[in-house]
Every structure is written in C-alpha cells, then in structure tokens.
Design an enzyme around this catalytic site. Structure first.
Site, PDB file in Angstrom:
ATOM      1  N   SER A 197      36.081  42.582  31.724  1.00 60.85           N
ATOM      2  CA  SER A 197      37.180  43.286  32.388  1.00 60.85           C
ATOM      3  C   SER A 197      37.655  44.472  31.563  1.00 60.85           C
ATOM      4  CB  SER A 197      38.351  42.338  32.609  1.00 60.85           C
ATOM      5  OG  SER A 197      39.465  43.071  33.088  1.00 60.85           O
ATOM      6  N   HIS A 199      40.489  45.519  31.724  1.00 66.00           N
ATOM      7  CA  HIS A 199      41.866  45.202  31.332  1.00 66.00           C
ATOM      8  C   HIS A 199      41.932  44.655  29.902  1.00 66.00           C
ATOM      9  CE1 HIS A 199      44.122  46.058  34.995  1.00 66.00           C
ATOM     10  NE2 HIS A 199      43.018  45.729  35.648  1.00 66.00           N
ATOM     11  N   ASP A 206      46.878  48.703  36.420  1.00 69.58           N
ATOM     12  CA  ASP A 206      46.923  48.529  37.871  1.00 69.58           C
ATOM     13  C   ASP A 206      48.275  49.030  38.345  1.00 69.58           C
ATOM     14  OD1 ASP A 206      44.410  47.462  37.963  1.00 69.58           O
ATOM     15  OD2 ASP A 206      45.067  45.370  38.053  1.00 69.58           O
ATOM     16  N   GLU A 256      38.893  50.390  44.262  1.00 72.68           N
ATOM     17  CA  GLU A 256      40.191  49.863  43.840  1.00 72.68           C
ATOM     18  C   GLU A 256      41.159  51.028  43.723  1.00 72.68           C
ATOM     19  OE1 GLU A 256      40.056  47.303  40.404  1.00 72.68           O
ATOM     20  OE2 GLU A 256      38.790  45.825  41.424  1.00 72.68           O
ATOM     21  N   TRP A 258      44.094  51.094  43.105  1.00 69.37           N
ATOM     22  CA  TRP A 258      45.199  50.826  42.182  1.00 69.37           C
ATOM     23  C   TRP A 258      44.806  50.825  40.706  1.00 69.37           C
ATOM     24  CZ3 TRP A 258      42.672  47.501  45.478  1.00 69.37           C
ATOM     25  CH2 TRP A 258      41.906  46.515  44.884  1.00 69.37           C
ATOM     26  N   HIS A 259      43.507  50.804  40.420  1.00 71.45           N
ATOM     27  CA  HIS A 259      43.060  50.600  39.031  1.00 71.45           C
ATOM     28  C   HIS A 259      42.803  51.943  38.342  1.00 71.45           C
ATOM     29  CE1 HIS A 259      40.799  48.164  35.907  1.00 71.45           C
ATOM     30  NE2 HIS A 259      40.369  49.391  35.661  1.00 71.45           N
TER      31      HIS A 259
HETATM   32 ZN   LIG Z   1      42.619  46.530  37.492  1.00 72.83          ZN
END
Ligand SMILES: [Zn+2]
Length: 284
Positions: A197, A199, A206, A256, A258-259
């Site tokens: 990930s 993240h 996000d 995505e 939002w990412h």
């Molecule tokens: Zn994300």
C-alpha cells in the site's frame, strides 16, 4: 352431407385450438426460462462488482483508519536519500506476464529495504515495502495538504484527509477483511496487500469533502467541484491523482478519485503536465 362436413370442420377447428394452446404453453415456458437465466446472470454480474458494497463498508473502516493514522503518527524519519534499485534488478521484466497475479508477482519475497527510483519512494504491486517500514505520516506532505485545504476553502470546499498513513499491520487487517468478504481477485482491485500500500509510505492522502461523506471513496467525488478542483490544483501543493481513470493496467488499481500522492511541487507538476501515471513517468 353438410352434417359430417361441419363435424369434420369442428374436429379440425379443435385440433388447431389444441395445437395453438400447446404452442402458447411452449412459448411461455421459453420466455420464463429466458427471464430466469437473465436474472441469475445479473446476480452474478452484481456479485463480481465490488464497488458500491465496498464503498459503503469502507466508510466503516474510515474511523478505524483515522485512529490508526493518528496513533501511528509518531516519528517522521526523513526520507533516505540514497537510491535503492535492488528490487528493479531482481525482477526481470520479461517474466512479469507469466508470474503476475492481480498485478502482483507471485511468491515475491519481502524486501529488506524500500525502493527508491530517481529518489522517489515507490510502493506499488511490483515494489513492496518491508513490513517494518513505519515512517508515520510525512510532515512535509501534511503541511502541504493543510496549505491546499486552506486555498480550497477559499474556493468554497472544505477538504478532509480521511486516511493517510497506514501501518503494515493495519493494512494486513484491512486487506484480509476484504478478501473474506469479496474474494481475493476482487479485493486485489481496490485494496493493497500488506506491504504494497502506498499509504504505508506516509505520503498518500485519501481526500474528501467535509459534509459530503457519502461521496468519500467513490468515483462520483471526481465529478464534484471539489474533486475537479483537486485534479486541477493538487500539483501546485505537491500532490498528484495517483490512480487515474483508464490506467488500471498500469497502476494496478481502479480509478480512485480520492487518492493523492505527495511528490513535492516540482515533480508533481512535471508528472501532472506529462499526463502520465507515476509508473509511466518513472519508466517502471
Ligand atoms: Zn488511498
């Protein structure tokens, strides 16, 4: 003679009626079968479509993620400058097609060091992070986000970073939950396996709009004024939309909206202007 002829006609008539009834029954049977088959097809299609169900459920996970992020936001080691291309040389590109499953390289060993390409920390399906790599949320990225949020507010949107740094362990829990619910193949399209990930780098944010929580983690967010503002302006603060629409085969992830990934203003601007994904821009 008229009598028997009439009789014959009657017999013929009733024959035709019986044939007509049988034909009707057959027709109805065919229609019913077709409807049933179509219905079950739809069901199967819907089952293999993870998006909406996932989005609802992710909402529940957001709270946990936030807690997780803040509790893990302890130390922020500055990014090591030296490049590490060990991962690169270890994975021959020619074998990728035969050995990848859901974009991953099956049986890939856990790396001992994170991968830097041209000084950029990489976490994708080909370049995992070590399980003990735990930098916490990047302070520079957070400061840049706050700047961006302030300007967004002036433009009329209140931005929220609802999930940023995630530890290896947290990602492990998250991914396993999705696999249990949707199966591995589906989970791999929207959730990273632990170690893979972005993240975990502390550089992925996000982002959603306050008051529009129902659009968090949905592609619809990309169609809102806030989502569009982000796509147009994020690079000025050092962020790029990391998984754009139509690039799933390159990034390994579906769109995505939002990412966002922090790269610093310089690189983010170059990537944005190139119209390429990070993978394409870096040639990985
Ligand atoms: Zn994300």
């Amino acid at each position: 003679m008229t009598g028997p002829i009439l009789n014959n006609k009657k017999k013929n008539k009733s024959k035709y009626i019986i044939i007509a009834i049988i034909a009707c029954v057959l027709l109805i049977a065919i229609i019913v079968t077709a409807v049933i088959v179509n219905d079950s097809k739809k069901e199967i299609e819907e089952q293999s479509k993870p998006n909406e169900a996932v989005e609802q459920n992710i909402g529940e996970d957001i709270q946990e993620t936030e807690e997780d992020a803040s509790s893990d936001n302890k130390q922020d080691e500055s990014t090591p400058a030296e490049e590490n291309s060990v991962q690169e040389t270890e994975q021959p590109k020619t074998d990728e097609e035969n050995t990848t499953v859901g974009g991953y390289i099956e049986g890939q060993p856990e790396p001992t060091e994170p991968t830097y390409i041209d000084g950029v920390l990489i976490a994708n399906k080909k370049h995992p992070l070590p399980s003990d790599f735990a930098p916490g949320e990047n302070k520079e990225a957070r400061a840049a986000f706050e700047d961006m949020a302030q300007d967004a507010k002036a433009a009329g949107f209140e931005l929220v970073a609802f999930s940023t740094y995630r530890s290896y362990e947290y990602q492990e829990t998250l991914y396993n939950n999705y696999v249990n619910r949707d199966g591995k193949e589906n989970a791999d399209r929207y959730s990273a396996r632990p170690g893979y990930s972005e993240h975990q780098t502390g550089l992925a944010f996000d982002v959603g709009e306050k008051g529009k929580e129902d659009l968090w983690l949905t592609s619809e967010f990309g169609e809102t004024a806030a989502g569009k503002w982000l796509v147009e302006n994020a690079h000025k603060y050092g962020f790029i939309l990391r998984y754009p629409e139509g690039k799933e085969n390159i990034t390994g992830y579906m769109y995505e909206s939002w990412h966002f990934r922090y790269l610093g203003v310089d690189l983010a601007t170059k990537v944005k202007e190139s119209n390429l994904t990070l993978e394409e821009y870096l040639g990985i």
